[in-house]
Design a protein around this motif. Structure first.
Motif, PDB file in Angstrom:
ATOM      1  N   PRO A 142       3.802  -1.931  12.816  1.00 56.23           N
ATOM      2  CA  PRO A 142       3.759  -3.090  13.719  1.00 56.23           C
ATOM      3  C   PRO A 142       3.033  -4.245  13.068  1.00 56.23           C
ATOM      4  CG  PRO A 142       2.233  -1.223  14.092  1.00 56.23           C
ATOM      5  CD  PRO A 142       2.996  -0.648  13.012  1.00 56.23           C
ATOM      6  N   ASP A 143       3.292  -5.262  13.364  1.00 57.20           N
ATOM      7  CA  ASP A 143       2.930  -6.662  12.666  1.00 57.20           C
ATOM      8  C   ASP A 143       2.649  -6.275  11.122  1.00 57.20           C
ATOM      9  OD1 ASP A 143       1.850  -9.161  12.945  1.00 57.20           O
ATOM     10  OD2 ASP A 143      -0.151  -8.397  12.871  1.00 57.20           O
ATOM     11  N   GLN A 144       1.502  -6.495  10.461  1.00 58.06           N
ATOM     12  CA  GLN A 144       1.459  -6.508   9.072  1.00 58.06           C
ATOM     13  C   GLN A 144       1.422  -5.099   8.497  1.00 58.06           C
ATOM     14  OE1 GLN A 144       1.671  -8.967   6.751  1.00 58.06           O
ATOM     15  NE2 GLN A 144       1.210 -10.828   7.734  1.00 58.06           N
ATOM     16  N   GLY A 145       1.112  -4.347   9.337  1.00 56.73           N
ATOM     17  CA  GLY A 145       0.935  -2.941   8.996  1.00 56.73           C
ATOM     18  C   GLY A 145      -0.527  -2.772   8.166  1.00 56.73           C
ATOM     19  N   ASP A 146      -0.899  -1.391   8.003  1.00 54.06           N
ATOM     20  CA  ASP A 146      -1.996  -0.845   7.127  1.00 54.06           C
ATOM     21  C   ASP A 146      -1.789  -0.153   5.951  1.00 54.06           C
ATOM     22  OD1 ASP A 146      -4.432  -1.785   9.135  1.00 54.06           O
ATOM     23  OD2 ASP A 146      -2.948  -0.619  10.434  1.00 54.06           O
ATOM     24  N   TYR A 147      -2.424  -0.097   4.990  1.00 50.80           N
ATOM     25  CA  TYR A 147      -2.322   0.494   3.675  1.00 50.80           C
ATOM     26  C   TYR A 147      -2.474   1.843   3.739  1.00 50.80           C
ATOM     27  CZ  TYR A 147      -1.102  -3.399   0.764  1.00 50.80           C
ATOM     28  OH  TYR A 147      -0.392  -4.520  -0.098  1.00 50.80           O
ATOM     29  N   PRO A 201      -4.297  -0.526  -3.400  1.00 52.62           N
ATOM     30  CA  PRO A 201      -3.424   0.288  -4.198  1.00 52.62           C
ATOM     31  C   PRO A 201      -3.415   1.682  -3.502  1.00 52.62           C
ATOM     32  CG  PRO A 201      -4.521  -0.955  -5.790  1.00 52.62           C
ATOM     33  CD  PRO A 201      -5.235  -1.102  -4.429  1.00 52.62           C
ATOM     34  N   ILE A 202      -2.648   2.804  -4.213  1.00 47.60           N
ATOM     35  CA  ILE A 202      -2.963   4.260  -4.040  1.00 47.60           C
ATOM     36  C   ILE A 202      -3.901   4.501  -5.074  1.00 47.60           C
ATOM     37  CG2 ILE A 202      -1.427   6.301  -4.622  1.00 47.60           C
ATOM     38  CD1 ILE A 202       1.088   4.821  -3.950  1.00 47.60           C
ATOM     39  N   GLY A 327       3.052   1.432  -6.987  1.00 47.29           N
ATOM     40  CA  GLY A 327       3.534   2.403  -6.076  1.00 47.29           C
ATOM     41  C   GLY A 327       4.840   2.029  -5.601  1.00 47.29           C
ATOM     42  N   VAL A 328       5.278   0.582  -5.572  1.00 45.15           N
ATOM     43  CA  VAL A 328       6.446   0.240  -4.889  1.00 45.15           C
ATOM     44  C   VAL A 328       7.627   0.629  -5.911  1.00 45.15           C
ATOM     45  CG1 VAL A 328       7.874  -2.006  -4.704  1.00 45.15           C
ATOM     46  CG2 VAL A 328       5.600  -1.636  -3.798  1.00 45.15           C
ATOM     47  N   ASP A 329       7.280   0.451  -7.563  1.00 44.25           N
ATOM     48  CA  ASP A 329       8.086   0.669  -8.489  1.00 44.25           C
ATOM     49  C   ASP A 329       8.520   2.247  -8.481  1.00 44.25           C
ATOM     50  OD1 ASP A 329       9.787  -0.108 -10.911  1.00 44.25           O
ATOM     51  OD2 ASP A 329       8.364   1.503 -11.817  1.00 44.25           O
TER      52      ASP A 329
END
Length: 537
Positions: A142-147, A201-202, A327-329
């Motif tokens: 939803p919207d921007q989302g949370d990490y 980040p993670i 993390g994306v990579d």
């Protein structure tokens, strides 16, 4: 055996095994469209800037193609996504900013692929209101989302999932891939929230990246003397405009102690909200790393100059920003491994891109919005072994406007006549060199956050013409060959008079071609004022 009886038995056996559907779709590729949020091309190691390493994303360039001049039509999150889906400029699809409603009832390429027999899914961030249309399955933020411990709306039902949003998004994408209907080709839109602000980040990555130091860009202390009002008045300077709590991760109580009270109420409110989403173990791990950073800053701040603060804040920014990209990579690597392990690599198109470019200290800035290079250009890497040669490099001016027709072309679906983009399938396959010689750009969201003035313009391979308007009327012209960092506008330089006149002609021709006009902006303003007044109520 009678030939007719034999053929009947053979066809029956194939139908029982489900093979005809697989054979019918054998020539139609699967599509995985991976899009991160605010991932500047400078932070993809395949582009050669040396800031970080993205080995999995780089695989797509090594085994496929890297685009050096991929651009957006509107450097803002939601409008960029709307253009990607519809193949139409913002002023045509209606999503000109992050405020306006997006009409999901209009055509988009997943809808058209679905009609053509594809199974479709969207997982991750879309940042547009309403339930996504055109998908058999959707699991969106939803919207921007949370990490941390984010909410997801899965086929219309909201639920919270424990963990880090980057890993959860990847897990949901893989889960769908594993459970899909294997008799159909598929199209998966796999969208990461990271590395969107405020970069969290993670755990393993913030432990690593907070210990790193990054090279500063040559223009970090830009004074904007070679440009007009817009560059001078934008509020996106790392030293002056970045938030202390949400962005730098300085605790509100430390800000109070140092008398660094944030002028923006949502800064500390957003920081506290993010912290509250963590469970006890997550918060303890976070504090173990970020508390020492806070303590060190408390000791150093009283003697720091403005220049010292800029240096410090730049490193804080890059540490968290690049940490989220790690993390994306990893997620990209997990998806590529799944394709390899299941024999899907050869017949699957994999795209990696971002919704726009992003500033990583160039001109002293963070964020995007401008038509200047770091914001206008976006990373774009594509692998499709059947058609794209490994190590291909494409310098042509492609845009996110071109994704929809390109995917429809690959999928064998009809491209609607009102789509404004062009398929680059033959271009990336090396079958043609014929392509556009200029691209068109618009930006509307002003006055608003970061205060980047409204503007539109065109870019060719060498030159860029920009018109800043609304509360000012200023033109800028750049020679990208001689001035790649866009430090000095040559709009009023007599030596560039013929270039300027030619660029104006090109601009008017493109505005006519794409059906843009001053009336479009007036229509937008009425809609914008109406939408913002409703929000305030």
């Amino acid at each position: 055996m009678n030939r007719l009886i034999f053929m009947t038995m053979l066809l029956t056996a194939i139908q029982v095994s489900g093979q005809p559907a697989k054979r019918a779709e054998a020539g139609r590729p699967n599509i995985i469209y991976i899009m991160s949020d605010d991932h500047g091309y400078q932070a993809v190691s395949a582009y050669g800037y040396g800031l970080n390493q993205t080995p999995n994303i780089d695989r797509l360039a090594k085994e496929g193609a890297l685009f050096t001049t991929a651009c957006v039509t509107n450097s803002l999150c939601a409008p960029s996504r709307a253009v990607m889906l519809t193949g139409k400029h913002s002023f045509i699809n209606g999503k000109v900013d992050n405020v306006q409603h997006f009409d999901w009832n209009q055509d988009n390429f997943p809808k058209l692929l679905r009609k053509a027999g594809y199974q479709t899914a969207m997982v991750g961030k879309i940042h547009m209101d309403g339930l996504p249309q055109g998908f058999d399955y959707s699991a969106v933020l939803p919207d921007q989302g949370d990490y941390y411990n984010p909410d997801f709306i899965i086929n219309g039902v909201k639920q919270q999932i424990h963990g880090h949003v980057t890993e959860i998004t990847t897990d949901l994408a893989l889960k769908w891939l594993k459970g899909r209907d294997t008799t159909k080709p598929f199209c998966l839109l796999y969208h990461q929230k990271a590395p969107h602000r405020a970069w969290m980040p993670i755990e393993r990555h913030y432990k690593e990246y907070t210990g790193k130091t990054f090279k500063e860009p040559a223009t970090l202390f830009d004074d904007y003397k070679g440009r007009g009002t817009a560059a001078k008045t934008a509020e996106m300077n790392i030293g002056k405009d970045m938030n202390w709590a949400d962005d730098d991760k300085i605790k509100p109580e430390v800000l109070e102690e140092l008398k660094l009270h944030s002028l923006i109420k949502w800064d500390t409110a957003s920081y506290n909200r993010s912290m509250r989403r963590m469970d006890a173990a997550q918060r303890a791990a976070w504090d173990a790393v970020y508390d020492p950073i806070n303590e060190d800053f408390k000791k150093r701040y009283p003697t720091m100059s403005k220049e010292d603060l800029m240096h410090w804040r730049y490193q804080r920014y890059l540490q968290d920003y690049l940490g989220t990209i790690a993390g994306v990579d990893e997620g990209v690597g997990a998806v590529l491994d799944y394709l390899d392990q299941n024999g899907l690599t050869e017949n699957t198109i994999v795209v990696y891109t971002s919704d726009q470019g992003f500033y990583m200290g160039e001109h002293g800035w963070f964020d995007k919005r401008f038509m200047y290079e770091e914001s206008l250009k976006t990373p774009l890497l594509i692998r499709y072994p059947k058609e794209i040669r490994p190590g291909t490099k494409v310098d042509a001016l492609v845009q996110n406007l071109d994704f929809a027709p390109t995917f429809l072309d690959y999928g064998g679906a009809k491209i609607p006549a009102d789509m404004q983009g062009v398929s680059f399938r033959n271009l990336v396959a090396g079958k043609t060199r014929k392509w556009r010689d200029a691209i068109y750009y618009t930006y509307y969201e002003y006055p608003s956050i970061h205060m980047v003035k409204r503007h539109y313009g065109i870019r060719t391979n060498r030159y860029k013409l920009i018109h800043f308007y609304y509360d000012i009327d200023e033109w800028e012209l750049y020679d990208l060959q001689k001035d790649p960092h866009e430090m000095h506008s040559v709009y009023n330089d007599p030596a560039y008079r013929s270039v300027r006149d030619n660029m104006h002609k090109k601009l008017e021709a493109l505005r006519k071609k794409y059906k843009d006009s001053d009336a479009s902006d007036q229509k937008y303003m009425k809609s914008y004022l109406s939408a913002t007044s409703k929000k305030k109520k």
